[in-house]
Design a protein around this motif. Structure first.
Motif, PDB file in Angstrom:
ATOM      1  N   ARG A 113      59.096  19.890 -62.612  1.00 12.44           N
ATOM      2  CA  ARG A 113      59.908  18.859 -61.967  1.00 12.44           C
ATOM      3  C   ARG A 113      61.228  18.875 -62.719  1.00 12.44           C
ATOM      4  O   ARG A 113      61.279  18.573 -63.910  1.00 12.44           O
ATOM      5  N   THR A 114      62.299  19.273 -62.021  1.00 12.55           N
ATOM      6  CA  THR A 114      63.626  19.324 -62.630  1.00 12.55           C
ATOM      7  C   THR A 114      64.633  18.748 -61.652  1.00 12.55           C
ATOM      8  O   THR A 114      64.301  18.464 -60.505  1.00 12.55           O
ATOM      9  N   GLY A 115      65.865  18.591 -62.118  1.00 15.90           N
ATOM     10  CA  GLY A 115      66.911  18.036 -61.254  1.00 15.90           C
ATOM     11  C   GLY A 115      66.691  16.550 -61.031  1.00 15.90           C
ATOM     12  O   GLY A 115      66.254  15.825 -61.914  1.00 15.90           O
ATOM     13  N   ARG A 116      66.981  16.091 -59.816  1.00 15.37           N
ATOM     14  CA  ARG A 116      66.804  14.673 -59.480  1.00 15.37           C
ATOM     15  C   ARG A 116      65.472  14.504 -58.770  1.00 15.37           C
ATOM     16  O   ARG A 116      65.253  15.116 -57.742  1.00 15.37           O
ATOM     17  N   GLY A 169      50.903  25.693 -72.086  1.00 12.99           N
ATOM     18  CA  GLY A 169      51.716  24.632 -72.663  1.00 12.99           C
ATOM     19  C   GLY A 169      52.437  23.743 -71.666  1.00 12.99           C
ATOM     20  O   GLY A 169      52.559  24.066 -70.485  1.00 12.99           O
ATOM     21  N   VAL A 170      52.907  22.616 -72.191  1.00  9.35           N
ATOM     22  CA  VAL A 170      53.684  21.640 -71.425  1.00  9.35           C
ATOM     23  C   VAL A 170      54.958  21.358 -72.207  1.00  9.35           C
ATOM     24  O   VAL A 170      54.907  21.075 -73.411  1.00  9.35           O
ATOM     25  N   THR A 171      56.102  21.454 -71.536  1.00  6.95           N
ATOM     26  CA  THR A 171      57.397  21.130 -72.136  1.00  6.95           C
ATOM     27  C   THR A 171      57.981  19.921 -71.411  1.00  6.95           C
ATOM     28  O   THR A 171      58.043  19.902 -70.182  1.00  6.95           O
ATOM     29  N   ASP A 190      61.420  17.832 -66.652  1.00 11.21           N
ATOM     30  CA  ASP A 190      62.777  17.611 -67.138  1.00 11.21           C
ATOM     31  C   ASP A 190      63.323  16.317 -66.537  1.00 11.21           C
ATOM     32  O   ASP A 190      63.557  16.218 -65.338  1.00 11.21           O
ATOM     33  N   PHE A 191      63.507  15.312 -67.390  1.00  5.93           N
ATOM     34  CA  PHE A 191      63.983  13.992 -66.960  1.00  5.93           C
ATOM     35  C   PHE A 191      65.499  13.863 -67.096  1.00  5.93           C
ATOM     36  O   PHE A 191      66.033  12.768 -66.915  1.00  5.93           O
TER      37      PHE A 191
END
Length: 195
Positions: free
Chosen positions: A86-89, A129-131, A108-109
């Motif tokens: 999940r990235t961006g808006r 993994g989780v980033t 990505d928040f």
């Protein structure tokens, strides 16, 4: 270079959604008896004319947070074989579960508009993994993560902005681990270009 960012939030331009949210909170406060109708009218006028966050924030600073915040539907991300992100808006719910699987997960928040005070995030690193990337000014609580073999890397700073969300992290590192951090130099450059 990044240390001057907290002071610049007030200079950022407010959106129609930001102004509408303040007006809604003011109307709720009037309904609760916290402000009278004359003060409501004056604050609403100021909210509708506001151009920046610095002009909006004082209008609700003396009011408690709204009792009802849309928590959203819980989000479950599974990395599977190919990964998930999940990235961006994107719309941030109050509860998120991320399972790295064999492909990994990235949350990505950096570009989200989130009004939740707390985000409950359960992360399981598994094999890939989780980033998790959170904006400067957000904070993370990571004491309840079981590091597993891959470990937990918390690279966030404790400098939380007033009213910014807290990410309450739970789960396990698994084989590949869980990383929570602020945007790196490349991501910060990309964010500046997108603005």
């Amino acid at each position: 270079m990044m240390s001057d960012l907290p002071d610049r939030r007030g200079e950022m331009r407010a959106s129609n959604a930001d102004r509408d949210a303040v007006v809604q909170r003011l109307q709720e406060a009037a309904g609760e008896g916290r402000i009278d109708l004359a003060e409501l009218a004056e604050r609403v006028d100021r909210a509708l004319a506001a151009k920046t966050y610095a002009e909006l924030e004082p209008l609700t600073a003396d009011l408690p947070s709204a009792h009802v915040i849309d928590q959203g539907e819980p989000l479950v991300l599974k990395g599977g074989l190919h990964g998930a992100s999940r990235t961006g808006r994107w719309q941030v719910p109050a509860q998120i579960s991320a399972h790295g699987g064999m492909g990994g997960v990235k949350l990505d928040f950096s570009q989200v508009d989130c009004r939740l005070p707390v985000i409950e995030l359960e992360a399981h690193g598994q094999l890939a993994g989780v980033t998790i990337v959170i904006p400067e000014g957000w904070s993370a609580e990571t004491d309840d993560v079981d590091p597993g073999l891959g470990g937990l890397k918390d690279k966030t700073t404790p400098d939380r902005h007033p009213g910014a969300p807290v990410v309450r992290l739970t789960g396990t590192g698994g084989a590949a681990g869980v990383v929570i951090r602020h945007p790196n130099a490349w991501e910060r450059r990309k964010l500046r270009r997108n603005r």
